[in-house]
Every structure is written in C-alpha cells, then in structure tokens.
Design an enzyme around this catalytic site. Sequence first.
Site, PDB file in Angstrom:
ATOM      1  N   MET A  48     -10.487   3.016  16.908  1.00 15.67           N
ATOM      2  CA  MET A  48     -11.742   3.764  16.779  1.00 15.67           C
ATOM      3  C   MET A  48     -12.463   3.970  18.113  1.00 15.67           C
ATOM      4  O   MET A  48     -13.528   4.596  18.140  1.00 15.67           O
ATOM      5  CB  MET A  48     -12.659   3.096  15.762  1.00 15.67           C
ATOM      6  CG  MET A  48     -12.998   1.673  16.038  1.00 15.67           C
ATOM      7  SD  MET A  48     -13.967   1.008  14.659  1.00 15.67           S
ATOM      8  CE  MET A  48     -13.773  -0.747  14.916  1.00 15.67           C
TER       9      MET A  48
ATOM     10  N   LYS B 244     -15.898   2.407   8.063  1.00 17.40           N
ATOM     11  CA  LYS B 244     -14.876   1.387   7.815  1.00 17.40           C
ATOM     12  C   LYS B 244     -15.304   0.543   6.607  1.00 17.40           C
ATOM     13  O   LYS B 244     -16.446   0.561   6.206  1.00 17.40           O
ATOM     14  CB  LYS B 244     -14.757   0.448   9.027  1.00 17.40           C
ATOM     15  CG  LYS B 244     -14.411   1.101  10.343  1.00 17.40           C
ATOM     16  CD  LYS B 244     -12.940   1.332  10.518  1.00 17.40           C
ATOM     17  CE  LYS B 244     -12.148   0.044  10.591  1.00 17.40           C
ATOM     18  NZ  LYS B 244     -10.689   0.318  10.637  1.00 17.40           N
TER      19      LYS B 244
ATOM     20  N   HIS C  21       3.576   5.776  13.381  1.00 20.08           N
ATOM     21  CA  HIS C  21       2.477   6.044  12.446  1.00 20.08           C
ATOM     22  C   HIS C  21       1.124   5.612  12.975  1.00 20.08           C
ATOM     23  O   HIS C  21       0.110   5.822  12.318  1.00 20.08           O
ATOM     24  CB  HIS C  21       2.737   5.370  11.108  1.00 20.08           C
ATOM     25  CG  HIS C  21       2.326   3.919  11.033  1.00 20.08           C
ATOM     26  ND1 HIS C  21       2.722   2.978  11.952  1.00 20.08           N
ATOM     27  CD2 HIS C  21       1.538   3.258  10.142  1.00 20.08           C
ATOM     28  CE1 HIS C  21       2.206   1.809  11.623  1.00 20.08           C
ATOM     29  NE2 HIS C  21       1.480   1.942  10.540  1.00 20.08           N
TER      30      HIS C  21
ATOM     31  N   ASP D 111       0.857  -1.184   0.000  1.00 25.34           N
ATOM     32  CA  ASP D 111       0.000   0.000   0.000  1.00 25.34           C
ATOM     33  C   ASP D 111       0.896   1.238   0.000  1.00 25.34           C
ATOM     34  O   ASP D 111       1.082   1.908   1.019  1.00 25.34           O
ATOM     35  CB  ASP D 111      -0.942  -0.008   1.200  1.00 25.34           C
ATOM     36  CG  ASP D 111      -2.100   0.958   1.008  1.00 25.34           C
ATOM     37  OD1 ASP D 111      -2.139   1.641  -0.036  1.00 25.34           O
ATOM     38  OD2 ASP D 111      -2.960   1.032   1.905  1.00 25.34           O
TER      39      ASP D 111
ATOM     40  N   SER E 218      -6.816   9.628  18.705  1.00 25.46           N
ATOM     41  CA  SER E 218      -5.725   9.845  17.766  1.00 25.46           C
ATOM     42  C   SER E 218      -4.980  11.087  18.240  1.00 25.46           C
ATOM     43  O   SER E 218      -5.517  11.878  19.019  1.00 25.46           O
ATOM     44  CB  SER E 218      -6.255  10.071  16.351  1.00 25.46           C
ATOM     45  OG  SER E 218      -6.832   8.874  15.853  1.00 25.46           O
TER      46      SER E 218
END
Lengths: 484, 147
Positions: free
Chosen positions: A384, A483, A407, A99, A388
């Site tokens: 979730m 999601k 990260h 990715d 953050s």
Amino acid sequence: MPSDHVSFEQIGPFRYRIRRSGRSDMRTDGIMFLNEALAKKLEVDESPKQVANVATLPGIVGNSLAMPDMHWGYGFPIGGVAAFDVNEGVISPGGVGYDINCGVSLTRTAFHLNEVKPKLAQLVNRFFERIPTGVGSHGALKVSKSDFEQVIVNGANWAVKQGLIPEADRLHMEDEGCLDGADPDAVSDRARERGFDQIGTLGAGNHFVELQVVEQIFDEKTAAAFGLFLGQICIMVHSGSRGFGYQVCTEYLPVMDKAANKYGISLPDRQLACAPVGSNEGKRYFAAMKCAANYAWVNRLVMKHHAAKVMVEVMQASEERCGIRLVYDVCHNIAKIEEHLVDGKLRRVCVHRKGATRSLPADHPLVPEAYRHVGQPVLIPGDMGRASYVLVGAETALAESFGSAPHGAGRLMSRHQGLKLMRGDDVRAKLAEQGIIVQARSKATLAEEQPDVYKDVEEVVKVAAGAGLAKPVARLKPLGAIKG
Amino acid sequence: MNSQQSPFVTLLEHSGDLMFQARGANYLEALANASIGLVHQIIPVDSIREAEERELTIAGDDETSRTVAFLNELLYFVNGRLWLPRRVRTLTQCSKKSCSELYAVLAGEPVDPARHIFKYDIKAVTYHEFAIRREDNLTMIQFLCDL
C-alpha cells in the site's frame, strides 16, 4: 524454523532449477523464476522444498514451477504453478488454497488525478463506510437463498442480471466470471452458512480496496487498449471467496487425504492431499471449488459496484461522466482444465495456480475480444505504499509456465515481525506523509501489512518481464486504501 | 493472556501465516491449550465469558487428522456459528482400539460485536508442518494456520 535445505542452481537468466536427481521422489525438475536478489531471500524460506514436494505428485506435466514472488506457503508454495495430466494426474485443494479464487480486479474511471485529489479523503472514507471490512465482515448485499444458489452456479452472469455490472464488464473477466460445472450439491450447508451474508465484503489480512493513479505507462498501445491513460484514477480490489471458500477447502482436504490413501498416492506433505482428476473425489472437489470461484467473482464485483456508487456520489457526476469500467478481473488461487503445448504435443492438463496469475498472449482465444490484439491484462498488486502494476500476457509464459505470471509482491517478513517494525498508527502517519490515506478496521493489520513486510513489487515485475512471463504496461501508485 | 504468547502456546515465525506450538502434560492437555491458544489469536480470551456450554465430537482415522479436524471445528464455531470458546471443560478420547473420537465440552458465549474485536481472520488449520511429539516430558502439538 529449521530449514530442510533444498539446493538449486541458476540455469539461465531469471531461471533457477531444483534437480529431480536431488530427491528420489521427485518426478520432474523444479524451475523457479528469480533473479539473484530474490534467490538470496529464499535462503531462509521453505518454499524451494515445497516446489520439490509438488514435483513428487503423480501425473505432473512439465516442471514444478514457482513465480518470482514465491514464498513459504502450506502444501504448495505461494507462487506455485503445476499442471497435471487429466487422465494420469491429480487435483489438490492444497494447490488452490483456502481462499479459492482469491484475485484482483482493476476498474478504470474517466477522472484525472487533479479532479479527484481535493476529494480523496472523502472517497476513501466513503469506501470504508460502504464496503464491510475486517474479520467476519458481513451484510454488504442481502440475497435470498435461491439467489445464493444462482451466485455460486452462475457467477458474474448473476451480477449482470441483477444490474450490478454491465455485460461489457463481465466480458472483461477471466473466464467471463463463471466456471462451468459448478455443482451446488457438492457444497455443504456449513459452507453456505459461512458465505451467505459475506458477499461484497473485503475480509482482513492482505485484502484491500485501493484508489490508485496511473503514474507511468510503459506500453502506450496496450495501455490504450486497456483504456488506461497517464494520471487516470483507478480502483483495485483484492479479495476472494471469504468463509465460503475456506469451508469448501477445509471440508475437502480430509476427503482428499483419504482418497490419496485409497489411490496409493504417497504424499511428502499431507496438505498436498489429492485425488486423480477423474476420480469421484476429484470431480466432486472440482465442482465445489468452481462454486467458490463463482462466489469470489461476485464478491469482487459487488465491492466494485459499491465503489462505483461512491464515486458517483462524491464526485457528483453521472455514471457516464465517471466512466467506470472494469479493465479486468483475474484469479490467482485456482485449478483449471486447460490445453497446453508440452514438448510439441497438445496436452489437456489441470493447472493449479496457488498465488499465480494467468498470463495469455495476444491472439489467444481465451483473451477477451477487446484485448485479443494485445493480450490478457495481468494484474500484480504491490504493497500500500509503493505501487501496483498492469502487465500483459506474453508468449514465453505459454511456452514455459503454463501461461502463468506472478500475483503480487510476496511477503518478506512475518506478521509478528511487522508488528515489531512499526505500530499501526505510525504506519498510517508515514503513509499520510506520502499522500496515501489509509482506513483500516484494525491497527494491527496496518502494522502487519506495512510496505516493508513485502518484497519490492518492482523487483518481481522486473523478473517477470526479464523471464518473459508478462510485459509491463503501466505502473499505478496508491492514493488511498481500505483494509480489514 | 498476552496477545502474542501464553505459557502453553508459542508462536513461531512464518513469512505469511501463523505457526503455533502448544504444550501440555499429555496429548489432551496440549490439545486443550492449542484450542484456547488458537481462539486467543482471533479474540483475546479474557474478553470471553463462560456463559454456556457446547459439545463437540470429532472422528478421524488417525491422531493427526483428528487433531486438525478438532481445531478446524473450533474455527467453524468462531467464524461460522459466531460462538466463542473460552475454556475446554472436558476433553476425552476413546481408549478402545476401534474408537477414533475426540469429545469435548466447551465453555464460552456467542459473539457480542460490542465486546469482541476480531484480530485475525484465521482461515484454517493446515496439515503443513503438523507435528505431535514428546519433548522435555511434555507433549507438543505444532500446527500452521492459513491467514
């Protein structure tokens, strides 16, 4: 899985070392930024061995590094950082991942929690309708073939020209949302086929779009510079280059595998297949990787654009009133040519960040002008259910980690363990009790991505701050998430 | 097939990704089982009809690279061409010394969004921890997928 034990020792606060003397093929030490609790979690993890494996690659400069959120990956550890001399070193698709330019963007709004709370469910539901999610999701943006070529060459510049984002947003992106030197000829038709109709789609797994509220500020001056205030509503997007990037990496791994043989590079793990940075194979992969990086930036920008439209519609307010502006966009799966001071000498190196975020301090020329007096925003998404973080780049990162920081929270449990822990419906209900609304294409994804399968991001941030890799600015609490 | 396990494919714990072990009486049987086990993790294979056939030829310098490439080609069929293999009808490899090809005939059908619900976004089959070995009179292929 049986673990090949790699021993490591604490050498100072938040620093553990894997000695090069422990293995005959290591060219340098491995350094892992951890505290005792995080180090303990590595007892059942293969990632220290992967740090040691990376240390065997030719032309490595400084140490083979791992960030506090490190965990078992493939080839490089997740959270791995390594720099290779541009003349004597290598570039490895395994050090970037499938990715390519998976990353995070944070968008601020002018809204306070009190204004948005009554419409929270509506906002999350509309995000879910507007932004395609899940495996193979497609169709968020129709582009022509020539536009697609522009996307992969020009990245965010294309999005500005299309009116998807204002120019000011582009300036608030790592590398201003475009890596120069992207060569479409280095990309196959298959990669184009896979990526063509996936621009602006979230994908599955750990990717998300979250509505968040700024619940704590640690550094008023820096938060103000980033445009953040207490109680403010923000939107965080985590996604990458979708099938386009996966295909680029898949196709170049065998090329690099052959190249490693050709150049006499001995590999402890074939997933570390690599070629000299300046070789034809190395240059061609790098040019293709840049196309995927540019694609990923546009992908996140299109999702941000759709989220902004939803805010305007649901809040029944003008764009100006909504005050939607990109705070920053970071990539955390990437390779880049950078200059770093190593042992007092300026070196040109190819820095691989596999699950690591760039972290640049104040006054660094690559920090956007608006933030240069404070430093680069470092975005660390958690899970979730918890939080953050926004941090800001620090000097120590430049000195010790090639300007890198963690990260994310880092996985603690496998997806299978997540499925056994709690069912998707129960995860949704538990989060709803905490006031967090979640929409997901798959119930299994909810179970596999539930908060407890991740390390506590707070622990990771504490170590990042303690080690001086970045400084906390603000904590953001999730209010709603979509999601895959 | 159960969504997590089948008699021929075992899933091992891995913190971030999916690790498979597929078994068969010989290499080709193990690879056929690995193939269907891989597809089954993306879409339950019971939901796939054997409506048509597709051919697949893979070259590679050694058994590992051929096997990884073969499995990645299956992922391309599923994610790129949106065509779902249900069964490996034929799977052969050249027996000549100079030959380095795998040839397969797959039976399956195009994705029908109404019937086929994708479960995992399997990005790729990796070389990490890849192994082919004989165990208990069976051939075992182990591979890790990036999710």
